[in-house]
Design an enzyme around this catalytic site. Structure first.
Site, short mmCIF file in Angstrom:
data_model
loop_
_atom_site.label_atom_id
_atom_site.label_comp_id
_atom_site.label_asym_id
_atom_site.label_seq_id
_atom_site.Cartn_x
_atom_site.Cartn_y
_atom_site.Cartn_z
N TYR A 154 0.84 -1.21 0.00
CA TYR A 154 0.00 0.00 0.00
C TYR A 154 0.87 1.26 0.00
O TYR A 154 0.61 2.22 -0.73
CB TYR A 154 -0.89 -0.05 1.24
N LYS A 158 0.92 4.08 -2.82
CA LYS A 158 0.52 5.46 -2.50
C LYS A 158 1.67 6.44 -2.77
O LYS A 158 1.43 7.59 -3.14
CB LYS A 158 0.05 5.54 -1.05
P1 NAP Z 1 -13.78 2.34 1.05
O1 NAP Z 1 -14.86 2.96 1.88
O2 NAP Z 1 -13.43 0.93 1.24
O3 NAP Z 1 -14.11 2.63 -0.50
C1 NAP Z 1 -13.29 2.15 -1.51
C2 NAP Z 1 -14.17 1.66 -2.64
O4 NAP Z 1 -13.33 1.20 -3.71
C3 NAP Z 1 -15.07 0.48 -2.22
O5 NAP Z 1 -16.40 0.72 -2.59
C4 NAP Z 1 -14.46 -0.68 -3.00
O6 NAP Z 1 -15.40 -1.67 -3.38
C5 NAP Z 1 -13.93 0.03 -4.23
N1 NAP Z 1 -13.00 -0.82 -4.97
C6 NAP Z 1 -12.10 -1.72 -4.49
N2 NAP Z 1 -11.47 -2.34 -5.49
C7 NAP Z 1 -11.98 -1.86 -6.65
C8 NAP Z 1 -11.75 -2.12 -8.02
N3 NAP Z 1 -10.84 -3.03 -8.42
N4 NAP Z 1 -12.46 -1.44 -8.94
C9 NAP Z 1 -13.38 -0.52 -8.55
N5 NAP Z 1 -13.65 -0.22 -7.27
C10 NAP Z 1 -12.96 -0.88 -6.33
O7 NAP Z 1 -12.40 3.15 1.24
P2 NAP Z 1 -12.07 4.68 1.56
O8 NAP Z 1 -11.56 4.71 2.94
O9 NAP Z 1 -13.18 5.57 1.13
O10 NAP Z 1 -10.82 4.87 0.59
C11 NAP Z 1 -10.89 5.60 -0.64
C12 NAP Z 1 -9.47 5.88 -1.09
O11 NAP Z 1 -8.82 6.69 -0.10
C13 NAP Z 1 -8.61 4.63 -1.25
O12 NAP Z 1 -7.74 4.80 -2.34
C14 NAP Z 1 -7.82 4.60 0.03
O13 NAP Z 1 -6.60 3.90 -0.12
C15 NAP Z 1 -7.62 6.08 0.29
N6 NAP Z 1 -7.31 6.40 1.69
C16 NAP Z 1 -8.18 6.08 2.69
C17 NAP Z 1 -7.84 6.39 3.99
C18 NAP Z 1 -8.74 6.06 5.16
O14 NAP Z 1 -8.31 6.25 6.31
N7 NAP Z 1 -9.96 5.62 4.96
C19 NAP Z 1 -6.63 7.00 4.28
C20 NAP Z 1 -5.76 7.29 3.22
C21 NAP Z 1 -6.12 6.99 1.93
P3 NAP Z 1 -15.60 -2.96 -2.42
O15 NAP Z 1 -15.99 -2.42 -1.08
O16 NAP Z 1 -16.66 -3.73 -3.11
O17 NAP Z 1 -14.26 -3.64 -2.38
#
Ligand code: NAP
Length: 253
Positions: A154, A158
Site C-alpha cells: 500500500y 501510494k
Molecule cells: P472504502 O470505503 O473501502 O471505499 C473504496 C471503494 O473502492 C469500495 O467501494 C471498494 O469496493 C472500491 N474498490 C475496491 N477495489 C476496486 C476495483 N478493483 N475497482 C473498482 N472499485 C474498487 O475506502 P475509503 O476509505 O473511502 O478509501 C478511498 C481511497 O482513499 C482509497 O484509495 C484509500 O486507499 C484512500 N485512503 C483512505 C484512507 C482512510 O483512512 N480511509 C486514508 C488514506 C487513503 P468494495 O468495497 O466492493 O471492495
C-alpha cells in the site's frame, strides 16, 4: 450558480467512503457525476442520493484493474453525460501484512487496484481532457506513502501515486489539465473499520487511540477529504498542479 455547473465528473470507488462523499459534494455543487464502483449496488446508492438532491448522475460497475472496463466506462460517461472534466480515482483495497508474510497476490492486488487502476483511469480520461484543453485529475494517496508497518504494498502504491501526479502534471499541463493528489490520514470509513477488525481492536477504541496522537485530536471524516478534492478540481485551484495535499489532522497522520 453551482461551482461545477456544466462540468462532468467521473469517480472510481465512489459507492462508499471518501469517493461517495466526494461524488455527493461535486453533485450538490452542480457537476453531473458518473459514480463507478466494483459492485453496481453501492454505486447506484450514491448516484440515487445525488439525483434525490436534485443532481444528475450515472451509476457504473467497473473493476479499475481491467483496461477494457475502464475505457468503456469513460466512453459511456462521455456518451451519456456529454463530456468529461474531472477524474477522481478513489478505488482502493488493503492487503496488509509484514513483508515476510506478504504474498505475491497481496502485492499484486494492491498495486493493481491503486496504482494501475489510477493510471488506467487517467489514461482514458486524458483523451477527452486534452482534446478539450480542460481537465482536473486527483489521485488518492495516503500518509502511508511516508512509510507504515505492515503496508509495504500500500505504501509503495501510494508513494507511486504521488510520482504519477507529478509526472502527469508535467505531461498534461500544456493542455490545461491539472493533476494532483490528496493524502489522507485516518478517515472513518469501511477501510479503517476493516483494519481495526484485522488487528482485533474495537473500532471506537481504535479511533480514540488515533485521535489521541493526531494534532487536531480527532479522526477524519470522508467529508474532510471531499472538500479538499473539490477545491483541487475547481477553477479556484487552477494554478495548483503536481502537488500532494495531506489531509491528516496534522503534518502527518
Ligand atoms: P472504502 O470505503 O473501502 O471505499 C473504496 C471503494 O473502492 C469500495 O467501494 C471498494 O469496493 C472500491 N474498490 C475496491 N477495489 C476496486 C476495483 N478493483 N475497482 C473498482 N472499485 C474498487 O475506502 P475509503 O476509505 O473511502 O478509501 C478511498 C481511497 O482513499 C482509497 O484509495 C484509500 O486507499 C484512500 N485512503 C483512505 C484512507 C482512510 O483512512 N480511509 C486514508 C488514506 C487513503 P468494495 O468495497 O466492493 O471492495
Amino acid at each position: 450558480m453551482g461551482r461545477f455547473d456544466g462540468r462532468v465528473a467521473f469517480l472510481t470507488g465512489a459507492g462508499r467512503g471518501i469517493g461517495a462523499a466526494t461524488a455527493k459534494l461535486l453533485g450538490a455543487q452542480g457537476a453531473a457525476v458518473a459514480v463507478a464502483d466494483l459492485e453496481l449496488e453501492p454505486a447506484a446508492e450514491t448516484a440515487a442520493a445525488i439525483a434525490e438532491a436534485g443532481g444528475r448522475s450515472l451509476a457504473l460497475a467497473l473493476d479499475v484493474t481491467d483496461t477494457a472496463q475502464v475505457d468503456q466506462a469513460i466512453e459511456r460517461t462521455v456518451a451519456e453525460l456529454g463530456r468529461l472534466d474531472i477524474l477522481v480515482a478513489c478505488a482502493g483495497i488493503l492487503r496488509d501484512n509484514l513483508l515476510f508474510r506478504m504474498s505475491d497476490a497481496d502485492w499484486d492486488a494492491v498495486i493493481d487496484t491503486h496504482l494501475k487502476g489510477s493510471f488506467l483511469a487517467a489514461r482514458a480520461a486524458q483523451r477527452h481532457m486534452v482534446a478539450q484543453r480542460y481537465g482536473k485529475i486527483v489521485f488518492l494517496s495516503s500518509t502511508s506513502a511516508l512509510g507504515n508497518r505492515g503496508q509495504a504494498n500500500y505504501s509503495a502504491a501510494k508513494a507511486g501515486l504521488q510520482g504519477l501526479a507529478r509526472t502527469l502534471a508535467i505531461e498534461l499541463g500544456p493542455f490545461n489539465v491539472n493533476v494532483n493528489a490528496v493524502a489522507p490520514g485516518f478517515i472513518e470509513t469501511r477501510m479503517t473499520r476493516a483494519t481495526a477488525e484485522r488487528l482485533g481492536v474495537e473500532y471506537e477504541q481504535f479511533k480514540a487511540d488515533v485521535a489521541a496522537t493526531t494534532p487536531l485530536r480527532r479522526v477524519g471524516q470522508p467529508e474532510d477529504v471531499a472538500h479538499v478534492i473539490a477545491f483541487l478540481v475547481s477553477d479556484e485551484a487552477s494554478y495548483v498542479s503536481g502537488q500532494t495535499i495531506y489531509v491528516a489532522g496534522g503534518p502527518r497522520g
